[in-house]
Motif scaffolding. Structure first.
Motif, short mmCIF file in Angstrom:
data_model
loop_
_atom_site.label_atom_id
_atom_site.label_comp_id
_atom_site.label_asym_id
_atom_site.label_seq_id
_atom_site.Cartn_x
_atom_site.Cartn_y
_atom_site.Cartn_z
N GLU A 43 36.96 -56.73 29.18
CA GLU A 43 38.22 -56.02 29.36
C GLU A 43 38.03 -54.50 29.29
OE1 GLU A 43 40.68 -57.71 30.23
OE2 GLU A 43 40.20 -59.73 29.56
N ALA A 44 36.80 -54.02 29.21
CA ALA A 44 36.57 -52.59 29.07
C ALA A 44 36.78 -51.87 30.39
CB ALA A 44 35.15 -52.35 28.57
N PRO A 45 37.30 -50.64 30.36
CA PRO A 45 37.51 -49.87 31.60
C PRO A 45 36.19 -49.57 32.33
CG PRO A 45 38.81 -48.94 29.82
CD PRO A 45 37.91 -49.95 29.20
N ASN A 46 35.10 -49.41 31.57
CA ASN A 46 33.80 -49.10 32.19
C ASN A 46 32.93 -50.35 32.33
OD1 ASN A 46 33.35 -49.52 29.47
ND2 ASN A 46 31.70 -47.98 29.35
N ILE A 47 33.55 -51.50 32.51
CA ILE A 47 32.81 -52.76 32.57
C ILE A 47 31.76 -52.78 33.68
CG2 ILE A 47 34.47 -53.87 34.11
CD1 ILE A 47 32.61 -55.58 31.23
N LEU A 57 33.23 -61.86 37.60
CA LEU A 57 33.84 -61.16 36.47
C LEU A 57 35.21 -61.76 36.16
CD1 LEU A 57 33.84 -58.89 34.39
CD2 LEU A 57 34.83 -57.38 36.15
N LEU A 58 35.37 -62.20 34.91
CA LEU A 58 36.64 -62.76 34.43
C LEU A 58 37.34 -61.70 33.57
CD1 LEU A 58 35.30 -66.23 33.22
CD2 LEU A 58 36.37 -65.72 35.43
N THR A 59 38.61 -61.45 33.81
CA THR A 59 39.36 -60.46 33.03
C THR A 59 40.86 -60.79 33.05
OG1 THR A 59 39.83 -58.09 32.76
CG2 THR A 59 39.61 -58.91 35.02
N THR A 60 41.55 -60.31 32.00
CA THR A 60 43.03 -60.40 31.99
C THR A 60 43.65 -59.10 32.49
OG1 THR A 60 43.16 -59.61 29.70
CG2 THR A 60 42.98 -62.01 30.06
N GLY A 61 42.80 -58.09 32.78
CA GLY A 61 43.30 -56.84 33.33
C GLY A 61 43.51 -55.74 32.34
N LEU A 62 43.15 -55.93 31.07
CA LEU A 62 43.39 -54.90 30.06
C LEU A 62 42.62 -53.62 30.36
CD1 LEU A 62 43.36 -57.02 26.76
CD2 LEU A 62 45.34 -56.10 28.00
N GLY A 63 41.50 -53.71 31.02
CA GLY A 63 40.70 -52.51 31.30
C GLY A 63 40.96 -51.92 32.66
N GLU A 89 43.20 -63.11 35.35
CA GLU A 89 44.17 -64.09 34.82
C GLU A 89 45.50 -63.41 34.62
OE1 GLU A 89 43.31 -67.23 31.55
OE2 GLU A 89 44.37 -65.57 30.57
N LEU A 90 46.53 -63.86 35.31
CA LEU A 90 47.88 -63.29 35.16
C LEU A 90 48.45 -63.69 33.81
CD1 LEU A 90 49.33 -63.99 38.73
CD2 LEU A 90 48.16 -61.94 37.90
N GLY A 91 49.25 -62.75 33.24
CA GLY A 91 49.80 -63.02 31.91
C GLY A 91 50.50 -61.80 31.37
N PRO A 92 50.32 -61.50 30.09
CA PRO A 92 51.02 -60.36 29.48
C PRO A 92 50.69 -59.04 30.16
CG PRO A 92 50.09 -61.79 27.79
CD PRO A 92 49.57 -62.28 29.10
N ARG A 93 49.44 -58.82 30.60
CA ARG A 93 49.07 -57.53 31.20
C ARG A 93 49.62 -57.39 32.60
NH1 ARG A 93 48.85 -53.27 32.83
NH2 ARG A 93 47.15 -51.75 32.86
N PHE A 94 49.41 -58.41 33.44
CA PHE A 94 49.94 -58.38 34.81
C PHE A 94 50.66 -59.68 35.11
CE2 PHE A 94 46.12 -55.54 35.56
CZ PHE A 94 46.85 -54.37 35.70
N ARG A 95 51.93 -59.57 35.50
CA ARG A 95 52.63 -60.75 36.00
C ARG A 95 52.25 -61.01 37.45
NH1 ARG A 95 54.17 -63.67 31.75
NH2 ARG A 95 55.09 -62.31 30.14
N THR A 96 52.02 -59.93 38.18
CA THR A 96 51.46 -59.98 39.54
C THR A 96 50.43 -58.87 39.65
OG1 THR A 96 53.14 -58.49 40.44
CG2 THR A 96 53.59 -60.87 40.57
N LEU A 97 49.49 -59.03 40.54
CA LEU A 97 48.45 -58.03 40.68
C LEU A 97 49.03 -56.76 41.32
CD1 LEU A 97 45.35 -60.09 41.89
CD2 LEU A 97 45.72 -59.03 39.67
#
Length: 550
Positions: A43-47, A57-63, A89-97
């Motif tokens: 989830e890091a911005p500099n991943i 790459l799997l992410t929830t979008g936090l980064g 993965e859509l969820g709390p961070r992004f409901r839609t991309l």
């Protein structure tokens, strides 16, 4: 060509762990055949800085970042890194991309997937990694089968050509063995005879080399290359190179693994002295045999011969020559290694003949075929004399243990062009077989002088030939088995001198009366008139035929 032990993005999305997340491909639908080398979750911005390329790459979008510029930069850095796909993965961070994420992924050609249901990333990682390991293991097992089969070919007495043909059949593509400087040693196709419409391996090689003849061209994309070690340091560490070209179909990771293992096996074989020269000679022998048996079109033959180093003068005729070993040399000269010595010695002797020569060897038949380039047909006899002397000297040098054994038979065909070279090679080879029973009193045979012997040799399995010999000269043969002096040599010499008694007596070192007595004894045993032309013809044919009757 994909690296070994990979699965595609599409296959990863179909595995149960990711499939439960209801994946939806948002961009890069046409790129789902990308290989997945590994799986990473973060989830890091500099991943992107932590990745090597080829990851899923799997992410929830936090980064990803909240601002459009940050989102575009995040996706662009991942695309530049060469990851296989981005799964969000859509969820709390992004409901839609966000639109900038989707647009940037599309413009960068990055597969982008959104998951509509939460999935444990650790389960996804474990499942995909297990699949990658299993895939790699399956490749290793398949390559191991090929290696084991090639080893069995070697243990059954096969050599480098048989191993290469076996590997070509597995790869379903042409295989080449070349020196480090690009000289072709051997070429093998998937089958012994290319199917209709398929290119001969030598034609493929010629096509690869022709555009850049002045330098060594690189093989086309998708080829497999494996170095064959030579055991020495520095440049000498590479003794040869195994190259597989994707002519009939693409090559995959298993072909690269199998090529590397085959290269290790070939290295062991090539460690034996002078194997490269034997291998090149066997490759030329295969070409000459294919030409003789009509498997190569006359129009294609000159180009393929050039690949093998044969460049006769323009417009000059070709002289087919075949040397046949009368006795099996292997028990006398040490088996397969002796053929390498023969190829080397004969090649060196032929260098002094003064004309271009394409020399081959055919181990199964104990035969050495060659083509020589003449300036004109008038030098046929002189060149044939020099070639025969070089061939016999080469045999004596390579196999000194054969001293006292019967010398090899050398037959020269007619001087012809490429259109008739194959047929004349075949004729010379058959004539050499027929001449094996002839008296070893000639340096070489003109193929035209063996026409009767060749006809009788072709009838050797027919029972009528043995019956003919027994009927015409049977009593004489029976006499020589139990009585002395033998009379067959007297009759042979008499017929060779066309019935001239004085010359016959001089050749046999007999006085005339003794010769007359022997001829009378022969006539009495056979019940024949030795002055009758038809009787003389039958006797001459029967004496020749007995050399071919088993």
């Amino acid at each position: 060509m994909e690296p070994e032990g990979t699965i595609t993005v599409a296959r990863a999305l179909g595995l149960p762990a990711l499939h439960r997340g209801l994946p939806e491909v948002v961009s890069g639908q046409e790129l789902l055949d990308r290989p997945v080398r590994w799986v990473h979750a973060g989830e890091a911005p500099n991943i992107a800085a932590l990745l090597k390329g080829g990851e899923l790459l799997l992410t929830t979008g936090l980064g990803v970042g909240p601002r459009p510029a940050e989102q575009r930069a995040f996706v662009r850095r991942l695309a530049d890194r060469g990851i296989a796909a981005l799964v969000v993965e859509l969820g709390p961070r992004f409901r839609t991309l966000p639109g900038p994420v989707v647009d940037t992924a599309r413009s960068c050609g990055l597969p982008l997937v959104q998951l509509h249901r939460e999935v444990p990333f650790v389960t996804v990682t474990e499942e995909i990694h297990t699949e990658i390991v299993n895939e790699h293991y399956a490749l290793l097992r398949q390559a191991d089968v090929v290696h084991r089969q090639a080893t069995e070919v070697l243990l059954r007495g096969g050599g480098v050509p048989e191993i290469l043909r076996h590997f070509a059949a597995f790869a379903a593509n042409p295989v080449f063995l070349e020196t480090p400087d690009g000289r072709l040693l051997y070429a093998a196709g998937p089958d012994g005879t290319p199917p209709a419409g398929a290119a001969d391996p030598l034609q493929v090689w010629e096509g690869l080399r022709a555009p850049r003849a002045a330098e060594r061209p690189e093989p086309p994309a998708g080829s497999v290359i494996a170095d064959i070690p030579g055991g020495g340091p520095g440049p000498g560490a590479v003794r040869a190179r195994l190259t597989v070209l994707p002519v009939a179909g693409p090559l995959g990771p298993v072909h690269r693994i199998a090529a590397e293992r085959t290269a290790d096996l070939l290295a062991v074989v090539l460690l034996r002295a002078r194997q490269e020269e034997e291998l090149a000679a066997r490759g030329r022998g295969d070409f000459l045999t294919d030409l003789a048996e009509g498997r190569i079109e006359a129009s294609d033959a000159p180009a393929q011969a050039r690949v093998l180093g044969f460049r006769p003068g323009p417009g000059g005729p070709l002289l087919p020559v075949v040397m046949r070993l009368v006795e099996d040399p292997r028990p006398l000269a040490g088996g397969g290694e002796s053929w390498a010595a023969l190829a080397q010695a004969v090649q060196e002797e032929l260098a002094g003949v003064g004309v271009p020569v394409l020399l081959g060897v055919r181990l199964p038949e104990g035969r050495v075929p060659l083509l020589a380039g003449l300036r004109d047909a008038t030098e046929r006899s002189a060149v044939a004399e020099r070639i025969a002397a070089a061939l016999r000297t080469g045999v004596e040098r390579a196999w000194p243990d054969r001293a006292g054994a019967r010398p090899p038979v050398v037959v020269a065909g007619l001087a012809v062009g490429w259109d008739a070279a194959g047929a004349e090679l075949r004729h010379a080879a058959e004539a050499a077989n027929a001449a094996c029973g002839a008296p070893p009193d000639r340096g070489w045979y003109d193929v035209r002088s063996l026409d009767v012997d060749l006809l009788l040799w072709r009838l050797r399995e027919h029972g009528d030939l043995a019956a003919f010999v027994d009927r015409v000269i049977g009593p004489l043969l029976a006499h020589d088995r139990t009585a002395r002096p033998p009379l067959v040599p007297t009759l042979e010499t008499y017929l060779r001198h066309a019935g001239r008694k004085a010359e016959t007596a001089r050749t046999l070192h007999l006085n005339r009366q003794t010769l007359y007595d022997r001829l009378a004894r022969i006539a009495s045993l056979l019940g024949s008139d030795l002055e009758d032309p038809q009787t003389v013809l039958a006797l001459g044919v029967a004496l020749q035929a007995r050399r071919h009757v088993r």
